[in-house]
Write an enzyme that holds these catalytic residues in place. Structure first.
Site, short mmCIF file in Angstrom:
data_model
loop_
_atom_site.label_atom_id
_atom_site.label_comp_id
_atom_site.label_asym_id
_atom_site.label_seq_id
_atom_site.Cartn_x
_atom_site.Cartn_y
_atom_site.Cartn_z
NE ARG A 69 -14.19 10.87 -4.23
CZ ARG A 69 -13.53 11.28 -4.12
NH1 ARG A 69 -13.56 11.50 -5.70
NH2 ARG A 69 -11.97 10.86 -4.56
CE1 TYR A 197 -17.30 6.35 0.16
CE2 TYR A 197 -17.59 7.70 -1.24
CZ TYR A 197 -16.93 7.18 -0.05
OH TYR A 197 -15.81 7.66 0.60
N GLY A 199 -18.94 10.95 0.02
CA GLY A 199 -18.22 11.65 -1.27
C GLY A 199 -19.83 12.33 -2.17
CE LYS A 206 -12.81 15.19 -0.58
NZ LYS A 206 -12.55 14.24 0.23
CG HIS A 226 -8.74 16.81 -1.15
ND1 HIS A 226 -8.26 15.75 -1.76
CD2 HIS A 226 -9.82 16.67 0.01
CE1 HIS A 226 -8.74 14.68 -1.42
NE2 HIS A 226 -9.75 15.26 -0.43
CB SER A 248 -8.77 9.99 -2.28
OG SER A 248 -9.71 11.56 -2.01
CB CYS A 250 -2.84 10.09 -0.70
SG CYS A 250 -2.71 9.44 -1.88
N GLY A 251 -2.92 9.79 2.98
CA GLY A 251 -2.75 9.14 4.40
C GLY A 251 -2.65 11.34 5.42
CE LYS A 252 -7.58 14.57 2.37
NZ LYS A 252 -6.73 13.78 1.50
CG ASP A 275 -11.32 15.43 3.52
OD1 ASP A 275 -9.92 14.96 2.81
OD2 ASP A 275 -12.56 15.47 2.72
NE ARG A 367 -13.25 6.65 2.90
CZ ARG A 367 -12.55 7.86 2.62
NH1 ARG A 367 -12.46 8.51 3.56
NH2 ARG A 367 -11.42 7.37 1.21
CG ASN A 495 4.98 10.17 7.93
OD1 ASN A 495 5.96 9.64 7.61
ND2 ASN A 495 3.68 9.58 7.74
P1 GTP Z 1 -9.18 10.56 1.72
O1 GTP Z 1 -10.46 10.40 3.24
O2 GTP Z 1 -10.10 9.50 0.93
O3 GTP Z 1 -8.94 11.68 1.78
O4 GTP Z 1 -8.03 9.81 2.38
P2 GTP Z 1 -6.64 10.20 3.84
O5 GTP Z 1 -5.66 10.71 2.85
O6 GTP Z 1 -7.25 10.26 4.52
O7 GTP Z 1 -6.56 8.88 3.86
P3 GTP Z 1 -5.66 8.15 5.83
O8 GTP Z 1 -5.28 9.02 6.49
O9 GTP Z 1 -7.15 8.10 5.53
O10 GTP Z 1 -4.87 6.92 4.60
C1 GTP Z 1 -5.14 5.57 3.36
C2 GTP Z 1 -4.08 4.74 4.28
O11 GTP Z 1 -3.04 5.23 3.91
C3 GTP Z 1 -4.28 4.38 5.29
O12 GTP Z 1 -4.58 3.06 4.96
C4 GTP Z 1 -3.93 4.89 6.10
O13 GTP Z 1 -3.00 3.11 6.37
C5 GTP Z 1 -2.47 4.81 4.73
N1 GTP Z 1 -1.23 5.81 5.19
C6 GTP Z 1 -1.57 6.46 6.12
N2 GTP Z 1 0.08 7.70 5.99
C7 GTP Z 1 0.76 6.55 5.57
C8 GTP Z 1 2.13 5.94 5.79
O14 GTP Z 1 3.23 7.32 5.87
N3 GTP Z 1 2.69 5.67 5.49
C9 GTP Z 1 2.47 4.21 5.10
N4 GTP Z 1 2.68 3.72 3.94
N5 GTP Z 1 1.18 4.50 4.70
C10 GTP Z 1 -0.17 5.21 5.35
C1 SPV Z 2 -12.49 10.93 -0.71
O1 SPV Z 2 -12.76 10.35 -0.89
O2 SPV Z 2 -11.57 11.99 -0.80
C2 SPV Z 2 -12.95 11.44 0.69
C3 SPV Z 2 -14.13 10.16 1.24
O3 SPV Z 2 -12.48 12.02 1.71
S1 SPV Z 2 -15.40 10.84 0.42
O4 SPV Z 2 -15.89 11.38 1.36
O5 SPV Z 2 -16.39 10.02 -0.06
O6 SPV Z 2 -15.25 12.20 -0.10
MN MN Z 3 -10.57 13.56 1.03
#
Ligand code: GTP
Ligand code: SPV
Ligand code: MN
Length: 591
Positions: A69, A197, A199, A206, A226, A248, A250-252, A275, A367, A495
């Site tokens: 994005r 791309y 988002g 988004k 979000h 984004s 950060c682990g969702k 998400d 992705r 977690n």
């Molecule tokens: P968006 O799709 O961008 O909104 O991201 P998201 O918030 O869904 O994040 P996602 O779960 O895809 O995790 C993003 C990154 O963080 C990945 O590389 C994961 O491996 C890492 N991650 C997720 N959960 C944890 C955790 O509990 N600990 C650590 N150390 N890393 C984590």
């Molecule tokens: C984010 O960036 O928070 C995502 C991927 O979930 S996107 O579709 O690019 O927004």
């Molecule tokens: Mn997201």
């Protein structure tokens, strides 16, 4: 049908500007999807992966300058700048007309225009909202098919209500110089040009479900956030629903699909969404959440059988990958996947790659796009039109220091303050520097379609709703690091141990201590048997450094200062009470 006429009129108008060779109205059927997939293989915008190992799965490589994005090129278009607020890029409707609209002129010449009607939210839900995306990208059309309820079902709602968000997308020339993602909350309209791309281009996500919907939610008294949505099931079969806002990457997705570790037998986690959450107050006073999407557009790197086995199962078929590497056997590959790295592969740009290469094989923001129904732990209520009742709301980010593993807010308004004061280290999900701490209130900084001071006020107002059964608000941080830069908490499946304490608290159980910034679990309240985290690390993970916290509050105050007098008084009060508590604790010598 007034809705249909309005739609036809708009499509004709957009066709006059973009001049496509032909117009295809998408019906969202299987046949159409497969035909699009065939066409994309012919024009090489999709590469067929190994069909034995990954049936129905393909790889899309985007332009190397178009992989995340672009927040700098994302605008909120309102008559008054103050309505967009200090944290959004603002453009006047007049400027959009002169600067952005001309970029669409002839943009679809020699190309096909696809008209993609879509529904966000389960059909029949009070929160189901329709939109129509016009696009000249088949990648966008096939991903919209996975991510939304596309075609007839949306046309039906549009015909009935006459209401839909108008989302115009064109790849343009893909140049970042001529790229804009512009939102008109007043006219329910989105213009996106110059990017293919996720988002930036899948406009139901988004752009519609957060930026446009957040404005509508404020007017109508609900919340567009979000957030992931999950259900935690205890061995007794009791299910507690939780919504969590993390920025984004950060682990969702990972938390939403959490696989309980073997030692916590009897516990289950059910995925409702990964998400976005749309939440409204039910007649019983509880807050009900629906997932407006039907698929997962998730981060590939780091996803493995060890970290997220449920995601690995989900993305094994019918998945459109973007910007991952590919082995010579046609298997997708990324950093952090299971097993040894391939001896040779093609990197995300299609160049030869080997482990000796300097560059990463997969783009850090590569992705997957997969149907939600393929998730082994999908909740039976994931598409319930009424949604699921939320008992706890989590705010979290990536913080190497300062914020503890978990903290419970003292009250709703304190919780809103905790969410509003959030900061996180930036990731590859948005273009720009990675690892820089920035304020990201409620993980909505890039996604709130209006002035965030008014957004905080909207959140605070929910706390005063007559008869509301307010969820408890928590802050979590899986990313605390020790002095060697190593994560102190094992994260992922583990977690669940934190979720257990949160569920206990949400149900009025569980032991706490109360330092100045919120309730923390009593040291013994989080079960650490078999975890391999020492008592000392656990103490560190839950330690509050009052001095560092006071220093952080200065940055927080500077951020809140951006909003001037528009910042709600209640938030100021929460901030100054917290400061006083911290100062008096500091005077007594720390915690
Ligand atoms: P968006 O799709 O961008 O909104 O991201 P998201 O918030 O869904 O994040 P996602 O779960 O895809 O995790 C993003 C990154 O963080 C990945 O590389 C994961 O491996 C890492 N991650 C997720 N959960 C944890 C955790 O509990 N600990 C650590 N150390 N890393 C984590
Ligand atoms: C984010 O960036 O928070 C995502 C991927 O979930 S996107 O579709 O690019 O927004
Ligand atoms: Mn997201």
């Amino acid at each position: 049908m007034p809705g249909k006429e309005k739609l036809i009129q708009w499509v004709e108008e957009m066709a006059r500007q973009t001049e496509p060779k032909r117009i295809v109205w998408c019906d969202g059927s299987d046949e159409e999807y497969h035909q699009f997939i065939e066409e994309m293989q012919d024009d090489r915008s999709l590469i067929r992966l190994n069909q034995k190992e990954y049936p129905g799965s393909y790889l899309h490589r985007s332009h190397p300058s178009d992989v995340a994005r672009t927040e700098k090129l994302t605008f909120i278009c309102t008559t008054r700048r103050a309505d967009a607020g200090p944290t959004n890029n603002w453009m006047s409707p007049k400027e959009a007309q002169t600067r952005v609209w001309p970029l669409y002129h002839g943009a679809m010449q020699e190309r096909t225009m696809y008209v993609v009607p879509y529904l966000m939210g389960p059909p029949g839900s009070p929160l189901a909202r329709a939109g129509v995306e016009i696009t000249d990208s088949l990648y966008v059309a096939v991903c919209m098919r996975i991510m939304t309820r596309m075609g007839r079902i949306a046309m039906e709602q549009i015909g009935r209500t006459g209401e839909f968000v108008k989302a115009l997308h064109s790849l343009g020339d893909l140049s970042p110089e001529r790229r804009f993602i512009v939102h008109f909350p007043k006219g329910d309209e989105i213009w996106s040009v110059g990017s293919g791309y996720g988002g930036n281009a899948l406009l139901g996500k988004k752009c519609h479900a957060l930026r446009i919907a957040s404005v509508e939610a404020r007017q109508e008294g609900w919340l567009a956030e979000h957030m992931l949505i999950l259900g935690v099931q205890s061995p007794r079969g009791e299910v507690t629903y939780v919504a969590a806002a993390f920025p984004s990457a950060c682990g969702k997705t990972n938390l939403a699909m959490l696989m309980p570790p073997p030692e916590l037998s009897g516990w289950r986690v059910w995925t409702v969404g990964d998400d976005i959450a749309w939440m409204r107050w039910g007649d019983d006073g509880r807050l009900y959440a629906v997932n407006p999407e039907t698929g997962f557009f998730g981060v590939a790197p780091g996803t493995s059988a060890k970290t997220n086995p449920n995601a690995m199962a989900t993305i094994r078929r019918n998945t459109i990958y973007a910007n991952v590497a590919m082995t010579h056997d046609g298997l997708p590959w990324w950093e952090g996947m299971d097993g040894p790295s391939p001896a040779e592969a093609w990197d995300w740009r299609g160049h030869p790659w080997s482990p000796a290469s300097e560059d990463k094989a997969s783009h850090p923001n590569a992705r997957f796009c997969s149907p939600a129904t393929q998730c082994p732990c999908i909740s039976s209520k994931w598409d319930d039109p009424q949604g699921v009742p939320i008992s706890a709301i989590l705010f979290g980010g990536r913080r190497a220091r300062l914020t503890p593993l978990v903290l419970e807010s003292f009250s709703w308004s304190h919780g809103v303050y905790v969410g509003a004061g959030m900061a996180t280290e930036t990731t590859a999900a948005q273009s720009g520097a990675v690892g820089v701490v920035r304020r990201d209130p409620m993980a909505m900084l890039p996604f709130c379609g209006y002035n965030m001071a008014d957004y905080f006020a909207h959140w605070l107002a929910q706390g005063g709703r007559a008869g509301a059964v307010l969820p408890k608000i928590f802050q979590v941080n899986w990313f605390r690091q020790d002095e060697n830069g190593k994560y102190m908490w094992p994260g992922f499946g583990q977690n669940l141990r934190v979720l257990q304490w949160i569920v206990d608290r949400a149900r009025g159980r569980g032991a706490v201590v109360a330092p100045p910034v919120g309730f923390l679990p009593d040291p013994k309240a989080i079960d650490t048997t078999g975890l391999g985290v020492s008592e000392e690390s656990m103490r560190d993970l839950l330690a509050i450094d009052t001095e560092a916290w006071l220093a952080e509050m200065e940055e927080e105050a500077a951020f809140f200062g951006l909003f001037g007098s528009r910042l709600p008084e209640e938030l100021r009060r929460e901030m100054s009470s917290q400061e006083k508590r911290l100062e008096s604790a500091n005077a007594k010598g720390g915690r």
